[in-house]
Scaffold this motif. Structure first.
Motif, PDB file in Angstrom:
ATOM      1  N   PHE A  86      35.687  37.907  42.010  1.00 34.77           N
ATOM      2  CA  PHE A  86      35.398  38.113  43.431  1.00 34.77           C
ATOM      3  C   PHE A  86      34.298  37.169  43.914  1.00 34.77           C
ATOM      4  CE2 PHE A  86      37.708  42.198  43.312  1.00 34.77           C
ATOM      5  CZ  PHE A  86      38.412  42.063  44.495  1.00 34.77           C
ATOM      6  N   GLY A  87      33.364  36.813  43.032  1.00 37.55           N
ATOM      7  CA  GLY A  87      32.363  35.830  43.424  1.00 37.55           C
ATOM      8  C   GLY A  87      32.974  34.479  43.725  1.00 37.55           C
ATOM      9  N   GLN A  88      33.902  34.036  42.881  1.00 40.18           N
ATOM     10  CA  GLN A  88      34.580  32.763  43.119  1.00 40.18           C
ATOM     11  C   GLN A  88      35.509  32.850  44.317  1.00 40.18           C
ATOM     12  OE1 GLN A  88      36.502  31.963  39.389  1.00 40.18           O
ATOM     13  NE2 GLN A  88      34.586  31.539  38.303  1.00 40.18           N
ATOM     14  N   LEU A  89      36.174  33.980  44.474  1.00 41.75           N
ATOM     15  CA  LEU A  89      37.090  34.160  45.605  1.00 41.75           C
ATOM     16  C   LEU A  89      36.338  34.062  46.922  1.00 41.75           C
ATOM     17  CD1 LEU A  89      40.153  34.867  45.895  1.00 41.75           C
ATOM     18  CD2 LEU A  89      39.436  37.217  46.292  1.00 41.75           C
ATOM     19  N   ARG A  90      35.173  34.652  46.966  1.00 41.60           N
ATOM     20  CA  ARG A  90      34.372  34.591  48.190  1.00 41.60           C
ATOM     21  C   ARG A  90      33.866  33.185  48.452  1.00 41.60           C
ATOM     22  NH1 ARG A  90      28.589  37.677  49.241  1.00 41.60           N
ATOM     23  NH2 ARG A  90      28.331  37.018  51.404  1.00 41.60           N
ATOM     24  N   ALA A  91      33.406  32.488  47.403  1.00 43.32           N
ATOM     25  CA  ALA A  91      32.840  31.146  47.576  1.00 43.32           C
ATOM     26  C   ALA A  91      33.903  30.131  47.968  1.00 43.32           C
ATOM     27  CB  ALA A  91      32.147  30.713  46.290  1.00 43.32           C
ATOM     28  N   ASP A  96      39.672  34.709  52.934  1.00 43.43           N
ATOM     29  CA  ASP A  96      40.331  34.425  54.208  1.00 43.43           C
ATOM     30  C   ASP A  96      41.842  34.617  54.100  1.00 43.43           C
ATOM     31  OD1 ASP A  96      37.851  33.769  55.193  1.00 43.43           O
ATOM     32  OD2 ASP A  96      38.078  31.624  54.826  1.00 43.43           O
ATOM     33  N   HIS A  97      42.386  34.273  52.926  1.00 48.29           N
ATOM     34  CA  HIS A  97      43.825  34.467  52.715  1.00 48.29           C
ATOM     35  C   HIS A  97      44.187  35.942  52.779  1.00 48.29           C
ATOM     36  CE1 HIS A  97      47.802  34.416  50.909  1.00 48.29           C
ATOM     37  NE2 HIS A  97      47.348  35.198  49.932  1.00 48.29           N
ATOM     38  N   TYR A  98      43.409  36.762  52.083  1.00 48.48           N
ATOM     39  CA  TYR A  98      43.702  38.198  52.101  1.00 48.48           C
ATOM     40  C   TYR A  98      43.474  38.791  53.490  1.00 48.48           C
ATOM     41  CZ  TYR A  98      44.202  38.499  47.032  1.00 48.48           C
ATOM     42  OH  TYR A  98      44.648  38.355  45.746  1.00 48.48           O
ATOM     43  N   ALA A  99      42.502  38.226  54.232  1.00 51.80           N
ATOM     44  CA  ALA A  99      42.215  38.752  55.571  1.00 51.80           C
ATOM     45  C   ALA A  99      43.376  38.542  56.533  1.00 51.80           C
ATOM     46  CB  ALA A  99      40.952  38.111  56.121  1.00 51.80           C
ATOM     47  N   THR A 100      44.214  37.521  56.272  1.00 53.92           N
ATOM     48  CA  THR A 100      45.358  37.268  57.146  1.00 53.92           C
ATOM     49  C   THR A 100      46.561  38.135  56.810  1.00 53.92           C
ATOM     50  OG1 THR A 100      46.178  35.493  55.694  1.00 53.92           O
ATOM     51  CG2 THR A 100      44.633  34.868  57.443  1.00 53.92           C
ATOM     52  N   LEU A 159      32.179  48.547  40.207  1.00 53.41           N
ATOM     53  CA  LEU A 159      30.854  47.937  40.118  1.00 53.41           C
ATOM     54  C   LEU A 159      30.957  46.420  40.026  1.00 53.41           C
ATOM     55  CD1 LEU A 159      27.789  48.219  39.798  1.00 53.41           C
ATOM     56  CD2 LEU A 159      28.146  48.551  37.340  1.00 53.41           C
ATOM     57  N   GLY A 160      31.896  45.920  39.213  1.00 55.07           N
ATOM     58  CA  GLY A 160      32.066  44.477  39.088  1.00 55.07           C
ATOM     59  C   GLY A 160      32.500  43.829  40.398  1.00 55.07           C
ATOM     60  N   ALA A 161      33.442  44.471  41.093  1.00 57.13           N
ATOM     61  CA  ALA A 161      33.893  43.931  42.379  1.00 57.13           C
ATOM     62  C   ALA A 161      32.760  43.923  43.400  1.00 57.13           C
ATOM     63  CB  ALA A 161      35.067  44.753  42.902  1.00 57.13           C
ATOM     64  N   ALA A 162      31.961  44.988  43.423  1.00 53.01           N
ATOM     65  CA  ALA A 162      30.839  45.053  44.364  1.00 53.01           C
ATOM     66  C   ALA A 162      29.818  43.955  44.072  1.00 53.01           C
ATOM     67  CB  ALA A 162      30.175  46.425  44.298  1.00 53.01           C
ATOM     68  N   LEU A 163      29.524  43.722  42.786  1.00 47.23           N
ATOM     69  CA  LEU A 163      28.574  42.668  42.431  1.00 47.23           C
ATOM     70  C   LEU A 163      29.096  41.300  42.864  1.00 47.23           C
ATOM     71  CD1 LEU A 163      27.497  43.808  38.834  1.00 47.23           C
ATOM     72  CD2 LEU A 163      26.177  43.979  40.949  1.00 47.23           C
ATOM     73  N   GLY A 164      30.380  41.048  42.644  1.00 44.09           N
ATOM     74  CA  GLY A 164      30.945  39.768  43.032  1.00 44.09           C
ATOM     75  C   GLY A 164      30.979  39.551  44.532  1.00 44.09           C
ATOM     76  N   LEU A 165      31.228  40.608  45.284  1.00 42.94           N
ATOM     77  CA  LEU A 165      31.329  40.488  46.741  1.00 42.94           C
ATOM     78  C   LEU A 165      29.973  40.462  47.426  1.00 42.94           C
ATOM     79  CD1 LEU A 165      34.300  42.945  47.224  1.00 42.94           C
ATOM     80  CD2 LEU A 165      34.350  40.494  47.747  1.00 42.94           C
ATOM     81  N   LEU A 166      28.983  41.097  46.820  1.00 41.98           N
ATOM     82  CA  LEU A 166      27.659  41.152  47.442  1.00 41.98           C
ATOM     83  C   LEU A 166      26.771  39.975  47.041  1.00 41.98           C
ATOM     84  CD1 LEU A 166      26.919  44.976  47.049  1.00 41.98           C
ATOM     85  CD2 LEU A 166      27.529  43.758  49.153  1.00 41.98           C
ATOM     86  N   ALA A 167      27.080  39.333  45.919  1.00 40.08           N
ATOM     87  CA  ALA A 167      26.262  38.205  45.468  1.00 40.08           C
ATOM     88  C   ALA A 167      26.412  37.034  46.442  1.00 40.08           C
ATOM     89  CB  ALA A 167      26.678  37.772  44.069  1.00 40.08           C
ATOM     90  N   ALA A 249      32.019  46.323  50.849  1.00 38.54           N
ATOM     91  CA  ALA A 249      31.526  44.958  50.653  1.00 38.54           C
ATOM     92  C   ALA A 249      32.613  43.937  50.953  1.00 38.54           C
ATOM     93  CB  ALA A 249      31.027  44.796  49.216  1.00 38.54           C
ATOM     94  N   TYR A 250      33.860  44.269  50.618  1.00 37.43           N
ATOM     95  CA  TYR A 250      34.976  43.364  50.912  1.00 37.43           C
ATOM     96  C   TYR A 250      35.157  43.209  52.418  1.00 37.43           C
ATOM     97  CZ  TYR A 250      39.777  41.881  51.647  1.00 37.43           C
ATOM     98  OH  TYR A 250      40.895  41.231  52.098  1.00 37.43           O
ATOM     99  N   ARG A 251      35.081  44.318  53.154  1.00 38.12           N
ATOM    100  CA  ARG A 251      35.212  44.237  54.615  1.00 38.12           C
ATOM    101  C   ARG A 251      34.143  43.328  55.212  1.00 38.12           C
ATOM    102  NH1 ARG A 251      36.115  50.086  54.418  1.00 38.12           N
ATOM    103  NH2 ARG A 251      38.316  50.542  54.819  1.00 38.12           N
ATOM    104  N   ARG A 252      32.911  43.461  54.756  1.00 40.04           N
ATOM    105  CA  ARG A 252      31.830  42.638  55.276  1.00 40.04           C
ATOM    106  C   ARG A 252      32.027  41.177  54.927  1.00 40.04           C
ATOM    107  NH1 ARG A 252      26.054  44.852  53.787  1.00 40.04           N
ATOM    108  NH2 ARG A 252      25.589  42.993  55.031  1.00 40.04           N
ATOM    109  N   ALA A 253      32.443  40.907  53.688  1.00 42.46           N
ATOM    110  CA  ALA A 253      32.607  39.516  53.268  1.00 42.46           C
ATOM    111  C   ALA A 253      33.802  38.854  53.933  1.00 42.46           C
ATOM    112  CB  ALA A 253      32.763  39.465  51.743  1.00 42.46           C
ATOM    113  N   ALA A 254      34.857  39.638  54.218  1.00 40.82           N
ATOM    114  CA  ALA A 254      36.070  39.048  54.770  1.00 40.82           C
ATOM    115  C   ALA A 254      35.935  38.642  56.227  1.00 40.82           C
ATOM    116  CB  ALA A 254      37.227  40.034  54.639  1.00 40.82           C
TER     117      ALA A 254
END
Length: 256
Positions: A86-91, A96-100, A159-167, A249-254
């Motif tokens: 999720f950290g790499q996906l966000r960076a 954006d792909h999933y948001a569409t 927990l892992g997904a939250a860490l990746g999305l919030l970092a 966290a995903y909603r905020r990052a997306a």
């Protein structure tokens, strides 16, 4: 000229069908890339048990080592690798792909978490069987892993997904994932009785601890199934909470 009536929008995707689609897509994507890492996670856990065999002879400490090593496979994949993903996906703008796509945010998080947790099943079973044979523990109730793996996996994957999305950076997500797995290693595999009091409190805060405790209790001649059920219930509660945090966290990052 009269304006044409607007076409009605398609109904939004329901959670369960969207979850199934994301899960299958993630499972197919991660199959080739993650299987070698699963071998590493399993080999690591088996190696830890072999090393501890020279220190621990049996009894309650052996049960803690075997149970902790088995759940460590789940922590390596569901916590560490999912935080990196999720950290790499966000960076890289993958969110954006999933948001569409017309899928609920919860389906994205739950689908990815479920796919990663699924890869832990073979390694966890192999570790539990090898450890039980190595320390002379009974295999009678190894079936309890059917509940331990998904519940501990949900808590650690959330927990892992939250860490990746919030970092804020993928490097930090990788670091946090590694630290989380190291905590699962140090606090989950080592017998609690040999830890300082402060580390015992830290162990109680780690979600995987309750999966370890639930599995370790089943090595008793007459397991306390009420205590096993309570430990699994704590895992389930933490899993729901951590996945809810990851979804938020995903909603905020997306939308950024």
């Amino acid at each position: 000229m009269a304006a044409l009536p607007e076409a009605p929008l398609a109904p939004p995707a329901r959670l369960l069908p969207a979850l199934g689609a994301v899960y299958r897509a993630q499972l197919s994507r991660a199959r080739v890339a993650r299987i070698p890492l699963l071998f590493v996670a399993t080999f690591q856990s088996v190696g830890i048990m072999v090393l501890m065999r020279g220190v621990v002879d049996g009894g309650q400490e052996a049960r803690a080592v075997v149970a902790g090593s088995a759940v460590l496979v789940v922590a390596f994949v569901a916590l560490n690798l999912l935080a990196q993903y999720f950290g790499q996906l966000r960076a890289q703008g993958g969110l954006d792909h999933y948001a569409t796509l017309p899928v609920p945010p919860a389906a994205v998080v739950l689908g990815a978490a479920g796919a990663y947790a699924s890869f832990t099943v073979p390694g966890t079973l192999v570790t539990a069987v090898v450890g039980s044979l190595l320390f002379g523990l009974p295999l009678t109730h190894v079936w309890v892993l059917v509940a331990v793996i998904p519940l501990a996996g949900a808590a650690l994957a959330g927990l892992g997904a939250a860490l990746g999305l919030l970092a804020p950076r993928p490097e930090l997500a990788t670091l946090l994932g590694q630290l989380g797995m190291s905590a699962a290693l140090l606090l989950g595999v080592l017998p609690a009785e040999r830890m300082p009091l402060l580390l015992q409190y830290g162990r109680d805060l780690l979600p995987s601890t309750y999966g370890v405790e639930a599995f370790a209790r089943t090595f008793d001649a007459h397991p306390d199934w009420t205590a096993v059920g309570l430990d699994l219930a704590v895992c389930a509660g933490v899993g729901v909470l951590s996945l809810a945090v990851a979804t938020r966290a995903y909603r905020r990052a997306a939308v950024r």
